[in-house]
Design an enzyme around this catalytic site. Structure first.
Site, PDB file in Angstrom:
ATOM      1  N   LYS A  36       0.817  -1.228   0.000  1.00 27.33           N
ATOM      2  CA  LYS A  36       0.000   0.000   0.000  1.00 27.33           C
ATOM      3  C   LYS A  36       0.843   1.267   0.000  1.00 27.33           C
ATOM      4  O   LYS A  36       0.417   2.273  -0.538  1.00 27.33           O
ATOM      5  CB  LYS A  36      -0.968  -0.014   1.182  1.00 27.33           C
ATOM      6  CG  LYS A  36      -0.316   0.210   2.519  1.00 27.33           C
ATOM      7  CD  LYS A  36      -1.340   0.108   3.635  1.00 27.33           C
ATOM      8  CE  LYS A  36      -0.746   0.618   4.922  1.00 27.33           C
ATOM      9  NZ  LYS A  36      -1.357   0.002   6.105  1.00 27.33           N
ATOM     10  N   ARG A 129      -7.912   1.084  16.260  1.00 29.35           N
ATOM     11  CA  ARG A 129      -8.321   1.289  14.883  1.00 29.35           C
ATOM     12  C   ARG A 129      -9.334   0.179  14.618  1.00 29.35           C
ATOM     13  O   ARG A 129     -10.301   0.080  15.359  1.00 29.35           O
ATOM     14  CB  ARG A 129      -7.115   1.297  13.928  1.00 29.35           C
ATOM     15  CG  ARG A 129      -7.431   2.044  12.625  1.00 29.35           C
ATOM     16  CD  ARG A 129      -6.256   2.125  11.664  1.00 29.35           C
ATOM     17  NE  ARG A 129      -5.954   0.831  11.055  1.00 29.35           N
ATOM     18  CZ  ARG A 129      -4.968   0.623  10.185  1.00 29.35           C
ATOM     19  NH1 ARG A 129      -4.185   1.618   9.816  1.00 29.35           N
ATOM     20  NH2 ARG A 129      -4.752  -0.583   9.670  1.00 29.35           N
TER      21      ARG A 129
HETATM   22  C1  PLP Z   1      -0.530  -0.929   6.598  1.00 30.65           C
HETATM   23  C2  PLP Z   1      -0.919  -2.185   7.193  1.00 30.65           C
HETATM   24  C3  PLP Z   1       0.035  -3.182   7.385  1.00 30.65           C
HETATM   25  C4  PLP Z   1       1.494  -3.003   7.029  1.00 30.65           C
HETATM   26  O1  PLP Z   1       2.100  -2.057   7.850  1.00 30.65           O
HETATM   27  P1  PLP Z   1       3.659  -1.717   7.711  1.00 30.65           P
HETATM   28  O2  PLP Z   1       3.923  -0.853   8.891  1.00 30.65           O
HETATM   29  O3  PLP Z   1       3.828  -1.003   6.424  1.00 30.65           O
HETATM   30  O4  PLP Z   1       4.391  -2.995   7.760  1.00 30.65           O
HETATM   31  C5  PLP Z   1      -0.378  -4.372   7.951  1.00 30.65           C
HETATM   32  N1  PLP Z   1      -1.667  -4.575   8.293  1.00 30.65           N
HETATM   33  C6  PLP Z   1      -2.623  -3.637   8.117  1.00 30.65           C
HETATM   34  C7  PLP Z   1      -4.023  -3.938   8.524  1.00 30.65           C
HETATM   35  C8  PLP Z   1      -2.286  -2.404   7.561  1.00 30.65           C
HETATM   36  O5  PLP Z   1      -3.228  -1.495   7.388  1.00 30.65           O
END
Ligand code: PLP
Length: 361
Positions: A36, A129
């Site tokens: 992402k 969250r």
């Molecule tokens: C963004 C996200 C991740 C990955 O997070 P990083 O800090 O980039 O490793 C994992 N799980 C969820 C639900 C996320 O939103």
């Protein structure tokens, strides 16, 4: 070459990815590679798959759709919009969920599309969250899921260090294992996956602090930027994977304090200026539409970022040993937020290099 340009060192990403995949495997943990922060970029997703990733995860269905051709499972990270249930089912294999209303929509859609969708039920262990917070809600949701068609409850997941900035710990993750055991006792369902968080959880590798039973991590920032908890570099991983280059469109000596009565700037703020006399100011053709000036820093540490508006980045280059001219470019490091917005901006040209790069400025 068109500017602004973002150069991505694919080799370093592959290095980080292979290392994390291998190290995790040694602890019985599978890595889902998260794209992402690079807007689901197919080149980068392919690099992750080439480095041993079997699941690509992204928060947007639109990004997973872009990755349809890449041979791996697709995981949707953000709990889905009910209105998007059809595309969610079409483009994902595994979906993180928390709302039974949406889960029912996914079940209907999966039935229509003659597919079975794997679900990971999100548990909120304190970061506030997404996820179910109270045990009675968790058990009720699991019970309801067991009655639905074309979906399979694959496991439980949690996300930390995102909104509430809660630091992952052994104690916190052990709660996930306890909930899994309770579900086994009550429903006789042996969940396959316990998905123990994001790059922030890697800190627990050090003293073997990941509880037995946690068998998946969802890693983005660590693979793609080499950073973990509190955005700190992870030892042994490559950093400086991205280089931003912006072109100078104006270079003039001007006063350092605006002339005239001051109101609000382009974003409604009242800026404060220190009078440093006449300075050399360079304007680069990149703006807040592409990146926040706070999220980039010049490799040349004699250059000061003064600020920016929608389409202009203003630099003080007076103290730089290298003398710039109009048409020259300036190179910057970027942080997580910078990567996210630069990769999303259609005005920023992306270049992927598969060989080691050296920075000269
Ligand atoms: C963004 C996200 C991740 C990955 O997070 P990083 O800090 O980039 O490793 C994992 N799980 C969820 C639900 C996320 O939103």
């Amino acid at each position: 070459m068109p500017y602004p340009k973002l150069t991505v060192d694919i080799k370093k990403i592959k290095y980080n990815c292979s290392r994390l995949v291998k190290e995790s495997a040694g602890k019985g943990i599978e890595v889902a590679g998260v794209t992402k922060v690079v807007c689901g970029n197919p080149n980068i997703a392919q690099a992750l798959v080439d480095s041993g990733i079997k699941i690509i995860a992204d928060s947007r269905v639109e990004n997973l759709k872009k990755l349809s051709e890449i041979k791996c499972k697709k995981m949707l990270l953000r709990i889905p919009m009910p209105s998007q249930a059809d595309d969610v089912v079409r483009y994902s294999d595994i979906v993180l969920v928390s709302e039974i209303f949406t889960i029912k929509k996914l079940s209907e859609q999966a039935h229509n599309q003659k597919k079975v969708i794997d679900l990971i039920l999100m548990i909120d262990l304190g970061d506030l969250r997404e996820g179910l917070f109270y045990e009675n809600e968790i058990l009720k949701t699991v019970s309801e899921i067991t009655h639905l068609k074309n979906i399979k409850l694959l496991g439980l997941g949690t996300n930390l260090s995102c909104y509430g900035a809660v630091i992952p710990s052994r104690e916190i993750l052990e709660k996930l294992v306890l909930i899994k055991n309770k579900i086994k006792n009550l429903f006789n369902i042996d969940l396959e996956i316990l998905s123990g968080g994001n790059s922030g959880s890697i800190r627990l590798f050090e003293d073997n602090q990941i509880p037995a039973g946690i068998n998946q991590l969802r890693l983005g920032a660590s693979i793609i930027l080499g950073i973990g908890i509190d955005h700190l570099p992870i030892e042994g991983l490559s950093a400086e994977i991205f280089i931003l280059e912006a072109e100078i469109i104006e270079l003039r000596k001007k006063p350092s304090k605006p002339v005239g009565k001051q109101g609000l700037d382009a974003f409604g703020n009242k800026p404060v200026f220190i009078d440093m006399g006449i300075r050399s100011r360079a304007i680069c053709a990149i703006g807040r539409q592409d990146v926040n000036p706070e999220d980039i820093s010049p490799f040349n540490d004699k250059i000061i970022i003064l600020g920016g508006s929608s389409d202009h980045l203003i630099l003080d280059v007076t103290d730089s040993e290298k003398k710039f001219e109009v048409g020259d470019t300036v190179k910057f490091r970027i942080n997580y937020g910078g990567c996210l917005s630069l990769m999303t901006s259609p005005y920023v040209h992306k270049e992927f290099s598969d060989s080691a790069s050296s920075v000269d400025f």
